[in-house]
Design a protein around this motif. Structure first.
Motif, PDB file in Angstrom:
ATOM      1  N   ARG A  89      17.794 -13.232  -1.776  1.00 52.97           N
ATOM      2  CA  ARG A  89      17.496 -14.514  -1.828  1.00 52.97           C
ATOM      3  C   ARG A  89      17.632 -15.201  -3.432  1.00 52.97           C
ATOM      4  NH1 ARG A  89      11.932 -18.062  -0.164  1.00 52.97           N
ATOM      5  NH2 ARG A  89      12.669 -19.856  -1.346  1.00 52.97           N
ATOM      6  N   PHE A  90      17.296 -13.904  -4.249  1.00 58.42           N
ATOM      7  CA  PHE A  90      17.124 -14.482  -5.649  1.00 58.42           C
ATOM      8  C   PHE A  90      18.210 -13.788  -6.626  1.00 58.42           C
ATOM      9  CE2 PHE A  90      12.813 -14.955  -4.203  1.00 58.42           C
ATOM     10  CZ  PHE A  90      12.488 -16.143  -4.422  1.00 58.42           C
ATOM     11  N   GLY A  91      18.865 -12.842  -6.164  1.00 58.10           N
ATOM     12  CA  GLY A  91      19.936 -12.101  -7.149  1.00 58.10           C
ATOM     13  C   GLY A  91      19.411 -11.362  -7.869  1.00 58.10           C
ATOM     14  N   TYR A  92      18.350 -10.875  -7.940  1.00 65.13           N
ATOM     15  CA  TYR A  92      17.756  -9.534  -8.752  1.00 65.13           C
ATOM     16  C   TYR A  92      16.696  -9.070  -8.031  1.00 65.13           C
ATOM     17  CZ  TYR A  92      14.576 -13.526 -10.002  1.00 65.13           C
ATOM     18  OH  TYR A  92      13.807 -14.677 -10.041  1.00 65.13           O
ATOM     19  N   GLU A  93      16.328  -7.797  -8.483  1.00 67.71           N
ATOM     20  CA  GLU A  93      15.120  -7.290  -7.704  1.00 67.71           C
ATOM     21  C   GLU A  93      13.772  -7.810  -8.001  1.00 67.71           C
ATOM     22  OE1 GLU A  93      15.642  -2.918  -7.713  1.00 67.71           O
ATOM     23  OE2 GLU A  93      17.419  -2.973  -6.374  1.00 67.71           O
ATOM     24  N   PRO A  94      12.739  -7.664  -7.138  1.00 66.91           N
ATOM     25  CA  PRO A  94      11.401  -7.892  -7.729  1.00 66.91           C
ATOM     26  C   PRO A  94      10.938  -6.924  -8.898  1.00 66.91           C
ATOM     27  CG  PRO A  94      11.227  -6.955  -5.673  1.00 66.91           C
ATOM     28  CD  PRO A  94      12.656  -7.102  -5.872  1.00 66.91           C
ATOM     29  N   LEU A  95      10.049  -6.904  -9.783  1.00 72.00           N
ATOM     30  CA  LEU A  95       9.534  -6.222 -10.606  1.00 72.00           C
ATOM     31  C   LEU A  95       8.245  -5.345 -10.024  1.00 72.00           C
ATOM     32  CD1 LEU A  95       9.348  -4.988 -13.433  1.00 72.00           C
ATOM     33  CD2 LEU A  95       7.511  -6.886 -13.889  1.00 72.00           C
ATOM     34  N   GLY A  96       8.562  -4.031  -9.922  1.00 66.03           N
ATOM     35  CA  GLY A  96       7.481  -3.330  -9.274  1.00 66.03           C
ATOM     36  C   GLY A  96       6.451  -2.626 -10.260  1.00 66.03           C
ATOM     37  N   ILE A  97       5.258  -2.531  -9.964  1.00 68.30           N
ATOM     38  CA  ILE A  97       4.441  -1.880 -11.094  1.00 68.30           C
ATOM     39  C   ILE A  97       3.445  -0.812 -10.073  1.00 68.30           C
ATOM     40  CG2 ILE A  97       2.465  -2.303 -12.558  1.00 68.30           C
ATOM     41  CD1 ILE A  97       4.927  -3.380 -13.485  1.00 68.30           C
ATOM     42  N   GLU A  98       3.399   0.237 -10.565  1.00 71.03           N
ATOM     43  CA  GLU A  98       2.554   1.456  -9.694  1.00 71.03           C
ATOM     44  C   GLU A  98       1.106   1.071 -10.115  1.00 71.03           C
ATOM     45  OE1 GLU A  98       4.123   5.214 -10.395  1.00 71.03           O
ATOM     46  OE2 GLU A  98       6.346   4.612 -10.120  1.00 71.03           O
ATOM     47  N   ILE A  99       0.402   0.923  -9.324  1.00 72.50           N
ATOM     48  CA  ILE A  99      -1.110   0.546  -9.662  1.00 72.50           C
ATOM     49  C   ILE A  99      -2.070   1.553  -9.080  1.00 72.50           C
ATOM     50  CG2 ILE A  99      -0.895  -1.890  -9.718  1.00 72.50           C
ATOM     51  CD1 ILE A  99      -1.778  -2.191  -6.731  1.00 72.50           C
ATOM     52  N   SER A 100      -1.767   2.767  -8.409  1.00 67.92           N
ATOM     53  CA  SER A 100      -2.416   4.012  -7.956  1.00 67.92           C
ATOM     54  C   SER A 100      -1.643   5.037  -7.808  1.00 67.92           C
ATOM     55  CB  SER A 100      -3.314   3.681  -6.826  1.00 67.92           C
ATOM     56  OG  SER A 100      -2.782   3.846  -5.477  1.00 67.92           O
ATOM     57  N   SER A 101      -1.885   6.177  -7.780  1.00 72.09           N
ATOM     58  CA  SER A 101      -1.291   7.423  -7.259  1.00 72.09           C
ATOM     59  C   SER A 101      -1.501   7.652  -5.718  1.00 72.09           C
ATOM     60  CB  SER A 101      -1.600   8.570  -7.946  1.00 72.09           C
ATOM     61  OG  SER A 101      -1.338   8.417  -9.391  1.00 72.09           O
ATOM     62  N   GLY A 102      -1.391   6.709  -5.149  1.00 71.94           N
ATOM     63  CA  GLY A 102      -1.987   6.996  -3.656  1.00 71.94           C
ATOM     64  C   GLY A 102      -3.146   7.633  -3.563  1.00 71.94           C
ATOM     65  N   GLY A 138       0.755  -1.081  -0.127  1.00 73.97           N
ATOM     66  CA  GLY A 138      -0.007   0.050  -0.026  1.00 73.97           C
ATOM     67  C   GLY A 138       0.840   1.525   0.066  1.00 73.97           C
ATOM     68  N   ARG A 139       1.828   1.416  -0.314  1.00 67.90           N
ATOM     69  CA  ARG A 139       3.009   2.259  -0.608  1.00 67.90           C
ATOM     70  C   ARG A 139       3.909   1.916  -1.545  1.00 67.90           C
ATOM     71  NH1 ARG A 139       6.736  -0.340   1.972  1.00 67.90           N
ATOM     72  NH2 ARG A 139       6.384  -1.407   3.849  1.00 67.90           N
ATOM     73  N   GLU A 140       5.093   2.884  -1.357  1.00 72.57           N
ATOM     74  CA  GLU A 140       6.302   2.263  -2.191  1.00 72.57           C
ATOM     75  C   GLU A 140       7.193   1.367  -1.415  1.00 72.57           C
ATOM     76  OE1 GLU A 140       4.888   6.349  -2.091  1.00 72.57           O
ATOM     77  OE2 GLU A 140       6.002   5.544  -0.550  1.00 72.57           O
ATOM     78  N   GLY A 141       7.620   0.545  -2.139  1.00 70.48           N
ATOM     79  CA  GLY A 141       8.514  -0.462  -1.458  1.00 70.48           C
ATOM     80  C   GLY A 141      10.025  -0.098  -0.829  1.00 70.48           C
ATOM     81  N   TYR A 142       9.936  -0.230   0.327  1.00 65.00           N
ATOM     82  CA  TYR A 142      11.134   0.003   0.955  1.00 65.00           C
ATOM     83  C   TYR A 142      12.354  -0.653   0.645  1.00 65.00           C
ATOM     84  CZ  TYR A 142       8.156   1.752   4.790  1.00 65.00           C
ATOM     85  OH  TYR A 142       7.134   2.186   5.599  1.00 65.00           O
ATOM     86  N   ARG A 143      13.477   0.246   0.576  1.00 67.20           N
ATOM     87  CA  ARG A 143      14.746  -0.401   0.210  1.00 67.20           C
ATOM     88  C   ARG A 143      15.049  -2.004   0.961  1.00 67.20           C
ATOM     89  NH1 ARG A 143      16.983  -1.462  -4.088  1.00 67.20           N
ATOM     90  NH2 ARG A 143      16.240   0.374  -4.650  1.00 67.20           N
ATOM     91  N   ALA A 144      14.970  -2.004   2.165  1.00 70.51           N
ATOM     92  CA  ALA A 144      15.124  -3.051   2.931  1.00 70.51           C
ATOM     93  C   ALA A 144      14.390  -4.202   2.377  1.00 70.51           C
ATOM     94  CB  ALA A 144      14.699  -2.957   4.332  1.00 70.51           C
ATOM     95  N   GLU A 145      13.036  -4.035   1.953  1.00 70.49           N
ATOM     96  CA  GLU A 145      12.205  -4.968   1.378  1.00 70.49           C
ATOM     97  C   GLU A 145      12.841  -5.646   0.368  1.00 70.49           C
ATOM     98  OE1 GLU A 145       8.035  -3.509   3.117  1.00 70.49           O
ATOM     99  OE2 GLU A 145       8.728  -2.693   1.674  1.00 70.49           O
ATOM    100  N   ILE A 146      13.042  -4.783  -0.653  1.00 75.52           N
ATOM    101  CA  ILE A 146      13.651  -5.065  -2.152  1.00 75.52           C
ATOM    102  C   ILE A 146      14.914  -5.686  -1.988  1.00 75.52           C
ATOM    103  CG2 ILE A 146      14.505  -4.117  -4.036  1.00 75.52           C
ATOM    104  CD1 ILE A 146      12.436  -1.871  -3.978  1.00 75.52           C
ATOM    105  N   ASN A 147      15.713  -5.428  -1.016  1.00 78.82           N
ATOM    106  CA  ASN A 147      17.112  -6.076  -0.920  1.00 78.82           C
ATOM    107  C   ASN A 147      16.851  -7.310  -0.171  1.00 78.82           C
ATOM    108  OD1 ASN A 147      18.674  -3.820  -1.743  1.00 78.82           O
ATOM    109  ND2 ASN A 147      19.023  -2.684   0.218  1.00 78.82           N
ATOM    110  N   GLY A 148      15.982  -7.705   0.622  1.00 82.38           N
ATOM    111  CA  GLY A 148      15.563  -9.007   1.174  1.00 82.38           C
ATOM    112  C   GLY A 148      15.418  -9.800  -0.199  1.00 82.38           C
ATOM    113  N   PHE A 149      14.354  -9.435  -0.947  1.00 83.11           N
ATOM    114  CA  PHE A 149      14.316 -10.344  -1.966  1.00 83.11           C
ATOM    115  C   PHE A 149      15.499 -10.435  -2.797  1.00 83.11           C
ATOM    116  CE2 PHE A 149      13.010 -11.018  -6.386  1.00 83.11           C
ATOM    117  CZ  PHE A 149      11.800 -11.821  -6.181  1.00 83.11           C
ATOM    118  N   LYS A 150      16.190  -9.284  -3.073  1.00 77.65           N
ATOM    119  CA  LYS A 150      17.387  -9.521  -4.073  1.00 77.65           C
ATOM    120  C   LYS A 150      18.309 -10.397  -3.223  1.00 77.65           C
ATOM    121  CE  LYS A 150      20.805  -6.672  -6.494  1.00 77.65           C
ATOM    122  NZ  LYS A 150      21.490  -5.417  -6.723  1.00 77.65           N
TER     123      LYS A 150
END
Length: 342
Positions: free
Chosen positions: A110-123, A96-108
């Protein structure tokens, strides 16, 4: 020069019940959904606990286009959302917001690449708990009408471009007695999503704040209901003619005013309205996001791609408008997001 990365919350007592502000609702500029292919299977969605009604609107309507698709839905909350795709228990994580860098880094990690983020509303323009936009405020008596983003960085941050700081009102061109007055700065506590977004957009992700900024955390009323820190921020600002703050318009009062923001020197100052949040001409619009596990160079699962394309369509954004909490994205933003799926 004194800077800081963290401050304790500055607490006062206040009670308020904020009302939702209106959102932009016209989605006629968006392309209607047209399936690129017919798909089937189960899509596992996970995350934002504030969108169950919106999610049901999306899923029910999408099912009419793609009757072979079913859903399993688990919405424990935004803070848990990224764990869905990181653990492999979900296909789409809604945040429900922008992804935090720590969240993205946690995914990276594990997988070695960042998740694909798609903006779906302007807040939202101003809805409690719904990723509201941020505005800059001064006392109503202050003659300042607007700031450039560089000036905002030099006020709220340790320094602006070129190491420039703005610490007295004369630095912004004010004359007379007020010119020598220090600028008193107010804002959200640093570990909140609001401060995180402000740091990202205004301070260019530096994490270095004006050392004199007074930061506020949420409180609770006598019934245990959350009082957003914006109430405290703007109440403190109302008592300080030398103050400046960032918060949201839903917490405003008659002793303060919103001032405009300009992307660059010489650009017009823009005030936050439902329309300027929708068209992104106001710089601090925010957004909500979905993430998927898409390894670079590989195609997106067709059923997931079709569902995301539906969300980004006129029908998908009509559901956002009908839900009434978030601001729909416009076709320019939707097109950019759709291209990420190719």
């Amino acid at each position: 020069m004194t800077c800081r990365l963290l401050l304790p919350a500055f607490a006062i007592t206040a009670f308020s019940c904020a009302a939702q502000l209106p959102q932009h609702r016209d989605v006629s500029d968006l392309q209607p959904y047209k399936p690129q292919q017919h798909v089937s299977g189960t899509i596992r969605v996970y995350g934002n606990n504030y969108i169950p009604d919106l999610m049901k609107r999306w899923q029910d309507a999408f099912h009419k286009f793609q009757p072979g698709v079913t859903f399993t839905t688990n919405l424990p909350g935004t803070e848990a959302a990224m764990a869905g795709i990181t653990s492999g228990t979900a296909d789409i994580s809604f945040i429900g917001r922008e992804g935090y860098r720590a969240e993205i880094n946690g995914f990276k990690g594990r997988f070695g690449y960042e998740p694909l983020g798609i903006e779906i509303s302007s807040g939202s323009f101003g809805t409690p708990h719904k990723t509201f936009s941020l505005e800059v405020f001064t006392a109503a008596s202050n003659p300042i009408t607007g700031l450039t983003m560089d000036q905002a960085q030099a006020i709220f941050g340790c320094a602006g471009p070129g190491g420039k700081t703005i610490r007295i009102w004369g630095d912004l061109g004010l004359t007379g007695e007020m010119a020598s007055h220090p600028i008193h700065v107010y804002g959200y506590q640093f570990d909140t999503g609001m401060a995180g977004y402000f740091n990202r957009v205004v301070l260019h992700d530096s994490g270095t704040w004006n050392a004199d900024l007074k930061d506020f955390d949420n409180g609770r009323d006598a019934n245990g209901e959350v009082i957003n820190a914006g109430v405290y921020i703007l109440k403190a600002l109302a008592a300080d003619p030398d103050g400046i703050a960032f918060a949201n318009l839903q917490y405003t009062n008659s002793d303060i005013k919103q001032i405009g923001l300009a992307e660059h020197a010489g650009s017009p100052f823009v005030l936050a309205t439902p329309e300027t949040i929708w068209d992104h001409t106001y710089p601090l619009h925010r957004f909500s996001t979905l993430y998927i596990n898409r390894k670079p160079g590989t195609p997106v699962d067709p059923k997931i791609k079709e569902f995301i394309r539906y969300i980004l369509s006129r029908e998908g954004m009509q559901a956002v408008a009908d839900d009434g909490a978030y601001t729909p994205i416009n076709e320019r933003i939707a097109q950019t997001q759709r291209h990420k799926l190719d």
